[in-house]
Design a protein around this motif. Structure first.
Motif, PDB file in Angstrom:
ATOM      1  N   LEU A  37       0.863  -1.196   0.000  1.00  0.00           N
ATOM      2  CA  LEU A  37       0.000   0.000   0.000  1.00  0.00           C
ATOM      3  C   LEU A  37       0.889   1.231   0.000  1.00  0.00           C
ATOM      4  N   ASP A  92      -7.932  -3.371   8.978  1.00  0.00           N
ATOM      5  CA  ASP A  92      -8.023  -3.038   7.557  1.00  0.00           C
ATOM      6  C   ASP A  92      -6.975  -1.972   7.302  1.00  0.00           C
ATOM      7  N   THR A  94      -5.927  -0.510   4.819  1.00  0.00           N
ATOM      8  CA  THR A  94      -6.228   0.628   3.942  1.00  0.00           C
ATOM      9  C   THR A  94      -6.922   1.731   4.706  1.00  0.00           C
ATOM     10  N   ARG A  95      -7.479   1.412   5.848  1.00  0.00           N
ATOM     11  CA  ARG A  95      -8.184   2.422   6.639  1.00  0.00           C
ATOM     12  C   ARG A  95      -7.606   2.455   8.050  1.00  0.00           C
TER      13      ARG A  95
ATOM     14  N   PRO B 295      -7.032  -0.270  -3.380  1.00  0.00           N
ATOM     15  CA  PRO B 295      -5.834  -0.393  -2.538  1.00  0.00           C
ATOM     16  C   PRO B 295      -4.625   0.318  -3.117  1.00  0.00           C
ATOM     17  N   THR B 296      -4.564   0.390  -4.441  1.00  0.00           N
ATOM     18  CA  THR B 296      -3.361   0.974  -5.006  1.00  0.00           C
ATOM     19  C   THR B 296      -3.443   2.473  -5.145  1.00  0.00           C
ATOM     20  N   LEU B 299      -3.065   7.201  -1.216  1.00  0.00           N
ATOM     21  CA  LEU B 299      -3.987   7.578  -0.155  1.00  0.00           C
ATOM     22  C   LEU B 299      -3.784   9.038   0.185  1.00  0.00           C
TER      23      LEU B 299
END
Lengths: 115, 311
Positions: A37, A92, A94-95, B295-296, B299
């Motif tokens: 990520l 999770d 991603t969060r 996901p990629t 962020l």
């Protein structure tokens, strides 16, 4: 003369043990997730840079004692406010919450600092 | 005229009578004196011979020679049993003299003899002290010389130790017989004080620097440890402060680009109510802030100000 005072080395060992424990719970899965990520990795890097500025001394990075103390303070206060460290497999990534990313950054710093 | 002659004759007779009387009174005493002396002398000689013979028969000489006395007696004309016999002889003679002079009542010779007799035990103790000290010294010399035989200064050390012990014994013996106490005691004290001073300066002086180094280590250790404690406390309170900020219920959108207020306070503990010290405003409650299943995706880093450069 390089002193190896007993009290200091005990503190250092305790700090290293606490950091190793934290790495088992948070750091290793967090950094493994960050490898896939990029956003998480960037956030961890930013947190780590902030922590290096916050805890490190002028010429050196933060010591294990400082890192462990910071992680303890963070978790104690968050625990007082009702936050619990989640199980690594339930996160999770991603969060991931801010506190968790912060702790991952602590583990990254602990793994990279040579002190 | 004849009267005066008669008186003179009478006086002369009285004087002669006095003379005879005092001679007759004196003679038994002198006779007794001579008899006591002769008998005592005979007894002393007989005792000397008897002691000599008995001791030789018993094997006293061989027993003594097994000890260290042979070397001491090596240069004298007597062997050990001779010596003991002679001691007995003179002792008996001394007692005989005391007895004989006692006939004359209190007189200076008796006082002298009594003084000598009273002094004899102390002389005996003094001789024993010297002999014992010499034996100990020779034993110490042997042990030290053998133990340190490989060292160049081993023999010197052994000799010094032996003479030191002999000197102690001599001084003790002199004190015992009361000779020159006013001289020997200060000499002894001076020698011992000299040795003590050498030890204090030599040994103690050599310990100054190790002790100094030890103090340095202790103080260094205390300094390092207190530094570690302070570091831990500072980091701990920073962590508390950050956690309080992160857990604040409602993340008011503080200006993300606001620079840090002042320099980061490294030395002082972070106050609980201030923001985290280094250019880091209130963090969002979650990461990332908006739900994103990709996901990629890069962020968003809202709330994460870039780290202050140039630290």
């Amino acid at each position: 003369m390089t002193p190896s005072p007993a009290g200091y080395s005990v503190r250092l060992a305790a700090a290293r043990a606490a950091l190793a424990d934290l790495a088992d719970r948070v750091g290793t899965p967090g950094l493994a997730a960050a490898a896939t990520l990029p956003g998480l990795l960037a956030a961890v890097d930013q947190h780590a840079a902030t922590l290096r500025d916050l805890l490190g001394e002028d010429d050196r990075g933060p010591s294990p004692i400082g890192l462990a103390g910071y992680a303890d303070g963070l978790r104690d206060m968050a625990g007082d406010l009702g936050w619990r460290l989640p199980q690594p497999e339930q996160v999770d990534w991603t969060r991931a919450p801010w506190l968790l990313v912060r702790l991952v950054a602590v583990c990254q710093l602990a793994a990279t600092t040579s002190r | 005229m004849s009267d005066t002659v008669a008186v003179a004759q009478l006086n002369l007779g009285g004087a002669v009578t006095d003379l005879f009387r005092s001679v007759l009174l004196f003679l038994p005493k002198a006779l007794g004196f001579v008899v006591i002396l002769v008998v005592g002398w005979l007894v002393a000689r007989v005792l000397r011979t008897a002691v000599d013979k008995v001791l030789e028969r018993v094997g006293f000489d061989r027993a003594v020679e097994r000890g260290g006395i042979r070397a001491a007696l090596g240069r004298s004309r007597y062997d050990a049993s001779d010596l003991v016999g002679r001691l007995v002889y003179y002792a008996v003679l001394l007692f005989t003299l005391q007895l004989a002079f006692g006939i004359w009542g209190p007189n200076p010779v008796s006082d002298l003899i009594r003084g000598v007799v009273a002094w004899l035990p102390r002389a005996f103790v003094a001789i024993v002290i010297v002999v014992v000290a010499a034996a100990i010294a020779s034993a110490v010399r042997d042990v030290v010389a053998n133990a340190l035989g490989g060292l160049s200064y081993g023999r010197v050390l052994a000799t010094v130790a032996a003479w030191f012990i002999i000197g102690l014994g001599l001084i003790a013996a002199l004190n015992q017989i009361g000779v020159a106490t006013t001289v020997t005691t200060p000499i002894l004290i001076a020698v011992l004080a000299t040795i003590a001073g050498i030890l204090i300066v030599g040994v103690g002086g050599g310990l100054v620097r190790p002790m100094q180094a030890r103090w340095d280590r202790w103080l260094d250790r205390a300094g390092t440890e207190s530094q570690a404690i302070a570091e831990h406390a500072r980091a701990y309170s920073a962590g508390q402060s950050d956690a309080r900020q992160a857990m604040a219920p409602e993340p008011t959108p503080a200006a993300p680009d606001a620079p840090a207020q002042g320099a980061p306070a490294q030395g002082a503990p972070v106050p609980a109510t201030t923001a985290p010290t280094v250019g880091f405003d209130r963090p969002p409650a979650g990461y990332p802030s908006e739900p994103s299943a990709e996901p990629t995706q890069v962020l968003p880093t809202t709330g994460h100000q870039p780290p202050t450069p140039g630290r």
